[in-house]
Design a protein around this motif. Structure first.
Motif, short mmCIF file in Angstrom:
data_model
loop_
_atom_site.label_atom_id
_atom_site.label_comp_id
_atom_site.label_asym_id
_atom_site.label_seq_id
_atom_site.Cartn_x
_atom_site.Cartn_y
_atom_site.Cartn_z
N VAL A 35 0.87 -1.17 0.00
CA VAL A 35 0.00 0.00 0.00
C VAL A 35 0.90 1.23 0.00
O VAL A 35 1.77 1.37 0.86
N LEU A 36 0.70 2.09 -0.98
CA LEU A 36 1.50 3.30 -1.13
C LEU A 36 0.65 4.50 -0.77
O LEU A 36 -0.39 4.73 -1.38
N LEU A 37 1.08 5.26 0.23
CA LEU A 37 0.33 6.44 0.67
C LEU A 37 0.99 7.68 0.11
O LEU A 37 2.21 7.86 0.22
N ASP A 38 0.17 8.53 -0.50
CA ASP A 38 0.68 9.74 -1.13
C ASP A 38 -0.18 10.91 -0.71
O ASP A 38 -1.41 10.80 -0.70
N LYS A 45 -1.57 10.58 6.51
CA LYS A 45 -0.97 9.30 6.16
C LYS A 45 -0.70 8.43 7.39
O LYS A 45 -0.99 7.25 7.39
N THR A 46 -0.18 9.04 8.45
CA THR A 46 0.11 8.25 9.66
C THR A 46 -1.18 7.86 10.37
O THR A 46 -1.31 6.73 10.87
N ALA A 47 -2.18 8.74 10.41
CA ALA A 47 -3.48 8.38 11.01
C ALA A 47 -4.10 7.22 10.25
O ALA A 47 -4.64 6.29 10.85
N LEU A 48 -4.01 7.25 8.93
CA LEU A 48 -4.53 6.15 8.13
C LEU A 48 -3.77 4.86 8.44
O LEU A 48 -4.37 3.80 8.60
N THR A 49 -2.44 4.95 8.58
CA THR A 49 -1.63 3.77 8.89
C THR A 49 -1.98 3.22 10.26
O THR A 49 -2.03 2.00 10.45
N ARG A 50 -2.25 4.09 11.22
CA ARG A 50 -2.67 3.60 12.55
C ARG A 50 -3.97 2.80 12.44
O ARG A 50 -4.14 1.77 13.09
N GLY A 51 -4.89 3.29 11.62
CA GLY A 51 -6.13 2.55 11.40
C GLY A 51 -5.87 1.22 10.71
O GLY A 51 -6.46 0.20 11.07
N ILE A 52 -5.00 1.22 9.70
CA ILE A 52 -4.64 -0.02 9.02
C ILE A 52 -4.09 -1.03 10.02
O ILE A 52 -4.48 -2.20 10.02
N ALA A 53 -3.22 -0.56 10.90
CA ALA A 53 -2.65 -1.45 11.92
C ALA A 53 -3.74 -2.04 12.80
O ALA A 53 -3.74 -3.23 13.10
N GLN A 54 -4.67 -1.20 13.22
CA GLN A 54 -5.77 -1.69 14.06
C GLN A 54 -6.58 -2.75 13.31
O GLN A 54 -6.92 -3.79 13.86
N GLY A 55 -6.87 -2.51 12.03
CA GLY A 55 -7.63 -3.46 11.23
C GLY A 55 -6.88 -4.77 11.00
O GLY A 55 -7.50 -5.81 10.80
N LEU A 129 -2.34 2.30 -4.54
CA LEU A 129 -1.97 3.69 -4.31
C LEU A 129 -3.14 4.38 -3.63
O LEU A 129 -4.27 4.31 -4.10
N VAL A 130 -2.85 5.03 -2.51
CA VAL A 130 -3.87 5.75 -1.75
C VAL A 130 -3.45 7.22 -1.73
O VAL A 130 -2.44 7.57 -1.12
N ARG A 131 -4.19 8.05 -2.43
CA ARG A 131 -3.91 9.49 -2.44
C ARG A 131 -4.80 10.17 -1.41
O ARG A 131 -6.02 9.97 -1.40
N ARG A 134 -6.02 16.93 2.01
CA ARG A 134 -6.71 17.58 3.12
C ARG A 134 -7.18 18.96 2.65
O ARG A 134 -6.40 19.77 2.20
N ARG A 135 -8.47 19.16 2.77
CA ARG A 135 -9.05 20.44 2.37
C ARG A 135 -8.94 21.46 3.50
O ARG A 135 -8.65 21.11 4.65
N ALA A 136 -9.22 22.72 3.19
CA ALA A 136 -9.15 23.81 4.18
C ALA A 136 -10.07 23.55 5.37
O ALA A 136 -9.76 23.94 6.50
N ASP A 137 -11.20 22.86 5.16
CA ASP A 137 -12.14 22.57 6.25
C ASP A 137 -11.77 21.30 7.02
O ASP A 137 -12.55 20.81 7.83
N GLU A 138 -10.56 20.77 6.77
CA GLU A 138 -10.02 19.58 7.44
C GLU A 138 -10.62 18.27 6.93
O GLU A 138 -10.26 17.19 7.42
N THR A 139 -11.54 18.31 5.98
CA THR A 139 -12.06 17.09 5.36
C THR A 139 -10.93 16.45 4.55
O THR A 139 -10.17 17.14 3.87
N ARG A 140 -10.83 15.13 4.66
CA ARG A 140 -9.86 14.40 3.85
C ARG A 140 -10.58 13.75 2.68
O ARG A 140 -11.68 13.22 2.84
N GLU A 141 -9.96 13.81 1.54
CA GLU A 141 -10.45 13.09 0.36
C GLU A 141 -9.43 11.99 0.08
O GLU A 141 -8.25 12.29 -0.15
N ILE A 142 -9.89 10.76 0.15
CA ILE A 142 -9.01 9.61 -0.08
C ILE A 142 -9.46 8.92 -1.35
O ILE A 142 -10.63 8.57 -1.50
N THR A 143 -8.50 8.73 -2.26
CA THR A 143 -8.78 8.03 -3.50
C THR A 143 -7.89 6.81 -3.59
O THR A 143 -6.67 6.90 -3.39
N LEU A 144 -8.49 5.66 -3.86
CA LEU A 144 -7.78 4.39 -3.99
C LEU A 144 -7.59 4.07 -5.46
O LEU A 144 -8.55 4.11 -6.23
N TYR A 145 -6.37 3.73 -5.84
CA TYR A 145 -6.04 3.32 -7.21
C TYR A 145 -5.40 1.94 -7.15
O TYR A 145 -4.21 1.81 -6.89
#
Length: 160
Positions: A35-38, A45-55, A129-131, A134-145
């Motif tokens: 899994v490649l985080l970009d 990226k690290t918050a997502l990885t912490r979740g991956i670890a939990q899963g 690939l996981v892009r 982070r938007r100005a309102d702190e919303t994250r947009e995650i796209t999986l390729y």
């Protein structure tokens, strides 16, 4: 990316949502997965990885391996693969990436590479690939390729 590339995009309102999304992704990972985080600094990226670890059932603290470059985390259940967490931010060449010997790790672990897009794809033809933006309102947009056959039956992850 060309318009014929299959991808899935998710909007995540909070860091907790990012973590939960990572847990859903981690639940489907197995040995041999790359899994490649970009995304920019602070994208999650690290918050997502912490979740991956939990899963994946990893116990213990997961932090960014910025200065050690790679950390291996073991699942509480010995039947589950380990998670190898890599931070490629400070790597300057493909030779440095090769020195980490991650292709060997891929035989027994799932490997997650922060800053891996455009750099670490060479480790495995099948990769995800996981892009993250982070938007100005702190919303994250995650796209999986997804790249390769390995991902066809496992994506998109079941996330609610």
């Amino acid at each position: 990316m060309s318009s014929d590339v299959v991808s899935w995009t998710y909007e995540l309102a909070t860091v907790d949502d990012t973590y939960r999304f990572g847990a859903a992704l981690g639940a489907v990972l197995g040995a041999g997965d790359l899994v490649l985080l970009d995304g920019p600094l602070g994208a999650g990226k690290t918050a997502l990885t912490r979740g991956i670890a939990q899963g994946m059932g990893v116990s213990g603290r997961v932090t960014s391996p910025t200065f050690v470059l790679a950390r291996e985390h073991y699942a509480s259940d010995w039947r589950r693969p380990a998670l190898v967490h890599v931070d490629a931010y400070r790597l300057t060449s493909l030779a440095e990436l090769d020195d980490l010997d991650l292709d060997t790790e891929l035989t027994e672990a799932a490997v997650v590479v922060e800053w891996g897009g455009g750099f670490a794809e060479r480790l495995a033809e099948d990769n995800l690939l996981v892009r993250i933006e982070r938007r100005a309102d702190e919303t994250r947009e995650i796209t999986l390729y997804p790249q390769g056959q390995r991902w066809q039956e496992r994506l998109p992850p079941d996330f609610e």
